[in-house]
Design a protein around this motif. Structure first.
Motif, PDB file in Angstrom:
ATOM      1  N   TRP A  71     -14.711  -5.999  -2.939  1.00 34.04           N
ATOM      2  CA  TRP A  71     -15.468  -5.144  -3.861  1.00 34.04           C
ATOM      3  C   TRP A  71     -16.323  -4.136  -3.091  1.00 34.04           C
ATOM      4  N   LEU A  74     -14.141  -1.541  -1.376  1.00 35.15           N
ATOM      5  CA  LEU A  74     -13.654  -0.532  -2.338  1.00 35.15           C
ATOM      6  C   LEU A  74     -14.758   0.484  -2.627  1.00 35.15           C
ATOM      7  N   GLU A  75     -15.991  -0.020  -2.694  1.00 38.38           N
ATOM      8  CA  GLU A  75     -17.144   0.868  -2.913  1.00 38.38           C
ATOM      9  C   GLU A  75     -17.305   1.840  -1.734  1.00 38.38           C
ATOM     10  N   GLU A  78     -14.804   4.564  -2.000  1.00 33.44           N
ATOM     11  CA  GLU A  78     -15.189   5.538  -3.026  1.00 33.44           C
ATOM     12  C   GLU A  78     -16.155   6.573  -2.439  1.00 33.44           C
ATOM     13  N   VAL A 105      -8.604   2.865  -5.922  1.00 35.21           N
ATOM     14  CA  VAL A 105      -9.893   2.157  -5.886  1.00 35.21           C
ATOM     15  C   VAL A 105     -10.386   1.937  -7.321  1.00 35.21           C
ATOM     16  N   SER A 106     -10.336   2.975  -8.150  1.00 32.28           N
ATOM     17  CA  SER A 106     -10.860   2.768  -9.501  1.00 32.28           C
ATOM     18  C   SER A 106      -9.951   1.853 -10.321  1.00 32.28           C
ATOM     19  N   TRP A 108      -8.280  -0.791  -9.060  1.00 32.58           N
ATOM     20  CA  TRP A 108      -8.618  -2.164  -8.642  1.00 32.58           C
ATOM     21  C   TRP A 108      -9.966  -2.579  -9.223  1.00 32.58           C
ATOM     22  N   GLN A 109     -10.936  -1.658  -9.191  1.00 34.97           N
ATOM     23  CA  GLN A 109     -12.268  -1.984  -9.722  1.00 34.97           C
ATOM     24  C   GLN A 109     -12.182  -2.375 -11.195  1.00 34.97           C
ATOM     25  N   SER A 110     -11.254  -1.730 -11.941  1.00 40.46           N
ATOM     26  CA  SER A 110     -11.167  -2.009 -13.376  1.00 40.46           C
ATOM     27  C   SER A 110     -10.639  -3.422 -13.653  1.00 40.46           C
ATOM     28  N   TYR A 112     -11.704  -6.081 -11.993  1.00 43.74           N
ATOM     29  CA  TYR A 112     -12.760  -7.040 -11.658  1.00 43.74           C
ATOM     30  C   TYR A 112     -13.529  -7.472 -12.902  1.00 43.74           C
ATOM     31  N   TYR A 114     -16.665  -8.097 -12.920  1.00 44.23           N
ATOM     32  CA  TYR A 114     -18.079  -7.743 -12.768  1.00 44.23           C
ATOM     33  C   TYR A 114     -18.516  -6.734 -13.826  1.00 44.23           C
ATOM     34  N   LYS A 176     -22.510   0.198  -6.429  1.00 42.94           N
ATOM     35  CA  LYS A 176     -21.962  -1.007  -7.047  1.00 42.94           C
ATOM     36  C   LYS A 176     -22.084  -2.265  -6.181  1.00 42.94           C
TER      37      LYS A 176
END
Ligand SMILES: [Zn+2]
Ligand SMILES: [Zn+2]
Length: 270
Positions: A71, A74-75, A78, A105-106, A108-110, A112, A114, A176
């Motif tokens: 995480w 990935l941040e 970004e 990246v966005s 993969w983040q979606s 999560y 969190y 994040k």
């Protein structure tokens, strides 16, 4: 070195480090000679290599179920992408792989789970320019623009005399990193499922968010006091427990290279 992915083995941390060190040396020499165009291009090459290698590390960490580490990586990707896109042309941005990383990246983040973050409210004493160290005041600025590169260095405004005034909990943070969840209590099954189908971090995929209906009997393990599986945020007893069928969020993955036959089968989480 226009395509860093083809010359450095991104799975080999030592190789990445030494390639970065060589580029930094080259950049320092170009900057000392006052060759700003060359120094700026080397800055771009360095950022491009950093972003693709950090992305590879993140995906490898997801594979090893180190979700929190991934995480944060990935941040970082970004942030690098933001500065790189502001300081390079489209052609370089696309061919270096940064454009791919930004898009994925966005994605993969979606996947999560969190959704809550800590956001500190800070009071800054003063800022200085990272290029010339000028102390920035309302009517006294230097010629450097924040976020631009000068002779191979990114101009940032560095904060001094920071004081944290308050800390709040937010759902859409500026940064994040500060997730407040305990990973043990969360469901990472989407990441786990997708990862088992991905052989190469640069494999392309799409996630389609839909819903699916399941008969109520399949949720016998969910108590009236538990959160409703429909993810409305309400308690099951006050939401869908009297319905014959319960509609739960569902993700269909589409992989360019097809699904991996040996990968784990999809799991019904209840
Ligand atoms: Zn300055
Ligand atoms: Zn419900």
């Amino acid at each position: 070195m226009s395509d860093s992915r083809s010359t450095v083995n991104l799975n080999n941390q030592t190789e990445v480090e030494s390639a970065l060190a060589a580029l930094c040396d080259e950049k320092r020499i170009a900057a000392e000679k006052g060759n700003e165009i060359r120094a700026n291009q080397l800055w771009r090459d360095i950022q491009a290599l950093k972003v693709v290698s950090t992305y590879v590390t993140a995906i490898n960490n997801i594979k090893q179920q180190k979700y929190r580490d991934a995480w944060c990586e990935l941040e970082q990707c970004e942030i690098i992408c933001k500065f790189l896109s502001e300081n390079s042309n489209k052609e370089f941005y696309n061919s270096s792989g940064a454009d791919f990383v930004e898009r994925y990246v966005s994605k993969w983040q979606s996947l999560y789970p969190y959704c809550m973050f800590i956001s500190p409210a800070m009071v800054v004493g003063y800022y200085t320019c990272s290029i010339c160290e000028h102390k920035i005041r309302p009517r006294s600025r230097c010629e450097h623009i924040k976020g631009r590169i000068y002779n191979g260095e990114l101009c940032t405004h560095q904060a001094h005399d920071l004081e944290i005034r308050e800390v709040s909990i937010v759902t859409k943070p500026v940064q994040k990193y500060s997730v407040i969840h305990d990973d043990e209590t969360l469901d990472f099954s989407l990441l786990k499922y997708l990862c088992s189908h991905i052989n190469n971090p640069f494999d392309e995929w799409e996630a389609h968010w839909t819903t699916k209906n399941f008969p109520k009997e399949r949720f016998h393990s969910v108590g009236e006091d538990h959160k409703c599986p429909c993810q409305s945020g309400n308690k099951f007893g006050q939401c869908c427990s009297s319905k014959a069928e319960i509609e739960i969020p569902h993700v269909d993955f589409e992989l360019k290279n097809g699904l991996n036959k040996n990968a784990e089968v999809e799991r019904f989480p209840y």
